[in-house]
Design a protein around this motif. Structure first.
Motif, PDB file in Angstrom:
ATOM      1  N   VAL A  83       0.810  -1.219   0.000  1.00  0.00           N
ATOM      2  CA  VAL A  83       0.000   0.000   0.000  1.00  0.00           C
ATOM      3  C   VAL A  83       0.848   1.276   0.000  1.00  0.00           C
ATOM      4  N   LEU A  84       2.170   1.142   0.155  1.00  0.00           N
ATOM      5  CA  LEU A  84       3.039   2.311   0.104  1.00  0.00           C
ATOM      6  C   LEU A  84       3.464   2.617  -1.327  1.00  0.00           C
ATOM      7  N   ARG A  85       3.576   3.889  -1.627  1.00  0.00           N
ATOM      8  CA  ARG A  85       4.116   4.307  -2.906  1.00  0.00           C
ATOM      9  C   ARG A  85       5.632   4.139  -2.900  1.00  0.00           C
ATOM     10  N   PRO A  86       6.270   3.992  -4.056  1.00  0.00           N
ATOM     11  CA  PRO A  86       7.734   3.949  -4.100  1.00  0.00           C
ATOM     12  C   PRO A  86       8.325   5.179  -3.399  1.00  0.00           C
ATOM     13  N   GLY A  87       9.287   4.926  -2.523  1.00  0.00           N
ATOM     14  CA  GLY A  87       9.848   5.999  -1.723  1.00  0.00           C
ATOM     15  C   GLY A  87       9.089   6.264  -0.442  1.00  0.00           C
TER      16      GLY A  87
ATOM     17  N   GLY B  31      11.108  -6.522   1.514  1.00  0.00           N
ATOM     18  CA  GLY B  31      11.380  -5.643   0.387  1.00  0.00           C
ATOM     19  C   GLY B  31      11.611  -4.191   0.741  1.00  0.00           C
ATOM     20  N   PHE B  32      11.790  -3.896   2.017  1.00  0.00           N
ATOM     21  CA  PHE B  32      12.078  -2.520   2.426  1.00  0.00           C
ATOM     22  C   PHE B  32      13.580  -2.276   2.429  1.00  0.00           C
ATOM     23  N   GLY B  33      13.966  -1.078   2.014  1.00  0.00           N
ATOM     24  CA  GLY B  33      15.362  -0.700   2.030  1.00  0.00           C
ATOM     25  C   GLY B  33      15.705   0.152   3.234  1.00  0.00           C
ATOM     26  N   ARG B  34      17.006   0.238   3.516  1.00  0.00           N
ATOM     27  CA  ARG B  34      17.516   1.081   4.599  1.00  0.00           C
ATOM     28  C   ARG B  34      16.815   0.800   5.929  1.00  0.00           C
TER      29      ARG B  34
ATOM     30  N   TRP C  40      12.118   1.851   4.050  1.00  0.00           N
ATOM     31  CA  TRP C  40      11.646   2.613   2.892  1.00  0.00           C
ATOM     32  C   TRP C  40      11.182   1.667   1.801  1.00  0.00           C
ATOM     33  N   ARG C  41      10.066   1.992   1.196  1.00  0.00           N
ATOM     34  CA  ARG C  41       9.513   1.183   0.108  1.00  0.00           C
ATOM     35  C   ARG C  41      10.338   1.456  -1.154  1.00  0.00           C
TER      36      ARG C  41
END
Length: 252
Positions: free
Chosen positions: A160-164, A230-233, A250-251
C-alpha cells in the motif's frame, strides 16, 4: 486478495493455537479493554508511551500533502499527532480490526475539534482494504506483535506504500537490558496483570500482553524481516533500556 487459511498453529502468548483462531482471540482481547485502553497505556508505562510516540512521529517526518495510514491505530493517538504536519492537503487513515477502538478514536477526534483530514476504517493488517501504492507513510504502534503472520503484514505494508514511501513501527521488545530484566519480569507477570484486573476488569488481557512480548522477535530479527519484505535502509532505535524499539524502512 485474502489468503487461504491453513491448519498450522501459531503463538497466542505462550499458547499455541490454530492459525484461524488467533485473530478472533486478539480482537476479543482489545474489545474487552477498549474503553480503558488508553488509560492503561498511561498507567502501565507511567506515560512514557507518549514520549515513544512523539519520537516515532519525529523520526517519521510527515510533510504537508502526504497521505498516511496508521495500522492497528486503535483510538488514533499516533494519527492525531501526525495530522498537523500533513496539512489540509494531506490526511491520515486510522485502520484497525476493532470497531469499538475506532469509535472511541472518532469521538476523541471530534472532541478535540478535528473535523477533517482523519478517517477511521475497519481493516486487517494482513489484508488491508486499500489499493496498491495508496499512501506515502505507514505507521503501526504496538500492533504488529498481534498479527497472525508477520510476513503477510509486512508485505501488505509495502503493497500500500508508494515507491519511496516510509514504513515506521513502534513495538515492545524482549531485549531488555540485562540489569533491568529481573525487575521487568516481575512487573510484567505480577504487577501488570493485577493492574489490568483493577483498571479494566480483565487480568488475562494483560497476561497475554506480557507473553506476546516475550514471543516477539528481538529488534535485530525484526529488522531482517522488514528487509526481507522488500524494504530498504531498514534501521531501528532501542528505547528506554530496550523495553521498546522504533523500526524504519523505505519502500523501494
Amino acid at each position: 486478495m485474502r489468503r487461504q487459511e491453513t491448519s498450522e498453529e501459531v503463538d497466542f502468548g505462550f499458547r499455541r493455537v490454530p492459525e484461524a483462531e488467533k485473530a478472533p482471540l486478539v480482537r476479543g482481547v482489545f474489545d474487552r479493554v477498549a474503553t480503558r485502553y488508553d488509560l492503561m497505556n498511561d498507567l502501565m508505562s507511567a506515560g512514557i508511551h507518549r514520549l515513544w510516540k512523539a519520537d516515532m512521529v519525529a523520526w517519521l517526518k510527515p510533510r504537508a500533502g502526504q497521505r498516511m495510514i496508521d495500522v492497528a491505530g486503535g483510538t488514533g493517538d499516533v494519527a492525531r499527532r501526525a495530522l498537523p504536519a500533513l496539512g489540509a492537503s494531506g490526511g491520515v487513515v486510522v485502520c484497525d480490526v476493532n470497531p469499538s477502538m475506532l469509535e472511541i478514536g472518532r469521538v476523541r477526534a471530534l472532541d478535540e475539534g478535528i473535523l477533517a483530514g482523519i478517517e477511521f476504517v475497519v481493516g486487517d493488517a494482513e489484508n488491508l482494504p486499500f489499493a496498491d501504492r495508496s499512501f506515502d507513510l505507514y505507521t503501526i504502534a504496538f500492533g504488529i506483535r498481534n498479527v497472525t503472520r508477520l510476513g503477510h503484514a509486512l508485505e501488505e505494508a509495502r503493497r500500500v506504500l508508494r515507491p519511496g514511501g516510509r514504513f515506521m513501527c513502534l513495538e515492545f521488545t524482549p531485549s531488555v537490558a540485562p540489569l533491568l530484566q529481573p525487575l521487568y519480569d516481575f512487573y510484567s507477570f505480577r504487577v501488570l496483570p493485577l493492574l489490568g484486573q483493577v483498571v479494566t476488569g480483565d487480568r488475562d488481557a494483560y497476561i497475554y500482553l506480557a507473553e506476546s512480548i516475550r514471543r516477539f522477535p528481538p529488534p535485530e530479527a525484526l529488522a531482517r524481516e522488514i528487509e526481507g519484505a522488500g524494504f530498504g535502509r531498514a534501521a531501528y532505535r532501542s528505547l528506554t533500556g530496550g523495553v521498546a524499539a522504533l523500526h524504519s524502512g523505505w519502500r523501494i
